[in-house]
Design a protein around this motif. Sequence first.
Motif, PDB file in Angstrom:
ATOM      1  N   VAL A  63      41.702  46.847  43.775  1.00 11.43           N
ATOM      2  CA  VAL A  63      43.065  46.653  43.253  1.00 11.43           C
ATOM      3  C   VAL A  63      43.669  45.397  43.889  1.00 11.43           C
ATOM      4  N   VAL A  64      43.463  45.267  45.210  1.00  5.64           N
ATOM      5  CA  VAL A  64      43.998  44.078  45.903  1.00  5.64           C
ATOM      6  C   VAL A  64      43.257  42.813  45.433  1.00  5.64           C
ATOM      7  N   ASP A  65      41.951  42.924  45.202  1.00  8.70           N
ATOM      8  CA  ASP A  65      41.193  41.768  44.697  1.00  8.70           C
ATOM      9  C   ASP A  65      41.738  41.312  43.339  1.00  8.70           C
ATOM     10  N   ARG A  66      42.022  42.277  42.476  1.00  7.03           N
ATOM     11  CA  ARG A  66      42.550  41.930  41.153  1.00  7.03           C
ATOM     12  C   ARG A  66      43.965  41.332  41.286  1.00  7.03           C
ATOM     13  N   ALA A  67      44.761  41.889  42.215  1.00 11.74           N
ATOM     14  CA  ALA A  67      46.104  41.341  42.443  1.00 11.74           C
ATOM     15  C   ALA A  67      46.008  39.879  42.879  1.00 11.74           C
ATOM     16  N   ASP A  68      45.038  39.598  43.733  1.00 13.03           N
ATOM     17  CA  ASP A  68      44.827  38.232  44.226  1.00 13.03           C
ATOM     18  C   ASP A  68      44.574  37.280  43.045  1.00 13.03           C
ATOM     19  N   GLU A  69      43.707  37.719  42.127  1.00  9.95           N
ATOM     20  CA  GLU A  69      43.406  36.882  40.942  1.00  9.95           C
ATOM     21  C   GLU A  69      44.659  36.678  40.092  1.00  9.95           C
ATOM     22  N   LEU A  70      45.404  37.761  39.879  1.00 11.68           N
ATOM     23  CA  LEU A  70      46.576  37.654  39.002  1.00 11.68           C
ATOM     24  C   LEU A  70      47.691  36.830  39.640  1.00 11.68           C
ATOM     25  N   TRP A  71      47.774  36.873  40.983  1.00 11.22           N
ATOM     26  CA  TRP A  71      48.763  36.031  41.666  1.00 11.22           C
ATOM     27  C   TRP A  71      48.456  34.555  41.412  1.00 11.22           C
ATOM     28  N   LYS A  72      47.170  34.232  41.487  1.00  7.80           N
ATOM     29  CA  LYS A  72      46.777  32.830  41.229  1.00  7.80           C
ATOM     30  C   LYS A  72      47.146  32.450  39.795  1.00  7.80           C
ATOM     31  N   ASP A  73      46.936  33.375  38.874  1.00 12.00           N
ATOM     32  CA  ASP A  73      47.288  33.141  37.470  1.00 12.00           C
ATOM     33  C   ASP A  73      48.803  32.943  37.333  1.00 12.00           C
TER      34      ASP A  73
END
Length: 383
Positions: A63-73
């Motif tokens: 979940v945190v890994d996906r959040a990291d990607e979406l933050w970059k987006d």
Amino acid sequence: MRQRVAVIGVGTIGSQVLWQLSKRDCEVTGYELFSPGHSKGAAGGETRLFRTLELEDLRYDPVVDRADELWKDLEATSGRELRQITGSLVMGDEDCPGMRTALEGVAQNGREYRVYSREDALKAFPQFALDDNDITVWDRDGGIIKPELTVNTAAALAEANGATILRATRVECVDQREDGTVLVTTDGETREFDRVVVASGAWTAKVLPDMIDVFHMRRLVSVWFFGKQPGCLDDFLPYLRTEPAYSYGLPVPDRSAVKIGLGFPNHLPIDCPDGAPLDVAEDDLRPFIDHAARYLPVLDSYPMRISTFFEGYTDDRHEYAQPHPRMDNVFVMAGFSGHGFKMSPAMGEVGADWATGTTPHVDTTFLHREHTPLVEVPEPSMA
Ligand SMILES: Cc1cc2nc3c(=O)[nH]c(=O)nc-3n(C[C@H](O)[C@H](O)[C@H](O)COP(=O)(O)OP(=O)(O)OC[C@H]3O[C@@H](n4cnc5c(N)ncnc54)[C@H](O)[C@@H]3O)c2cc1C
């Protein structure tokens, strides 16, 4: 007709749900008591810790890994810096449960970490004092989130994509009819939606009074201390100390001060943020002062700033993220229990995936509860 989706609360989670929904083929309306990016709920105080090291449950890692990607987006799409990746620290007794979970994460999750013995950590991070059995883990991908700007930016992008946000609007009631449509009532009107996501933070038991036994509202205090010497905080890294002497701390942008927060026993239980006390008694400051004196000897002995915020907790401190037990077209996302910001973009996507019937990008079924205690809410009297 396009699917009509409402999001109740455009705060940390709601703004992300709204942003994700605004990119899909549906008609989206957000309701917000104040305005996105305000500091009267759980998202204030200028900084939040982003860490990739989990202390409670490693099932949060994806979940945190996906959040990291979406933050970059979110940052790339908006052109705004919403996090500073500075590296962060987790420190504490190497035998305590939180640190043992963190060390499992170090071994498993493929990111870059460094584990310091007590002696090496005292040399590398001289702003901290440590207990005898403490170790410290450096997390390369940790950093500092800008919470108000993140909420404001996600909401602004949602609006730019066509979402409507009703500001200064209090939702008073959410009710699903027999035909499955959901009525959302404010002071002024009732509107009809196909699906509703409730993300109203510490106000959730007020929006959904039958869930009052699920969510426990708390007032959290943040306390800022100046550094004693000029420059002593220049390379201060955001950190988290594990139980029993739990705390977290983040430097202010000009590195003249550090904000610290303490753990659950120091959070005042409240019924609802509306009318909750904002003033912090001198006695309530004492644990912060004592903690800083013991573990952060570079800080002044008395705070320069004190602020209060509001957060919803659940009994097991895992958030509630699943449909309401009686209203299957209402998805409840609340009770983030003090750790929700770092995963908010991914949780926003979870809410949008549910609302649009999309296969979830991340698996959050480990959060699902078999039983939700609901209370009877009497119908309002028509006398
Ligand atoms: C002091 C503090 C420090 C924290 N530190 C960290 C950290 O370092 N890292 C981390 O990951 N997490 C941290 N957290 C946890 C994280 O900030 C929260 O879990 C997260 O912000 C909760 O988001 P939320 O959307 O549930 O609540 P909120 O962000 O408060 O959003 C709820 C929104 O709903 C709106 N609303 C409420 N009722 C209604 C209504 N009836 N009608 C319309 N709108 C309504 C509110 O105005 C608000 O905007 C911290 C929390 C606090 C309080």
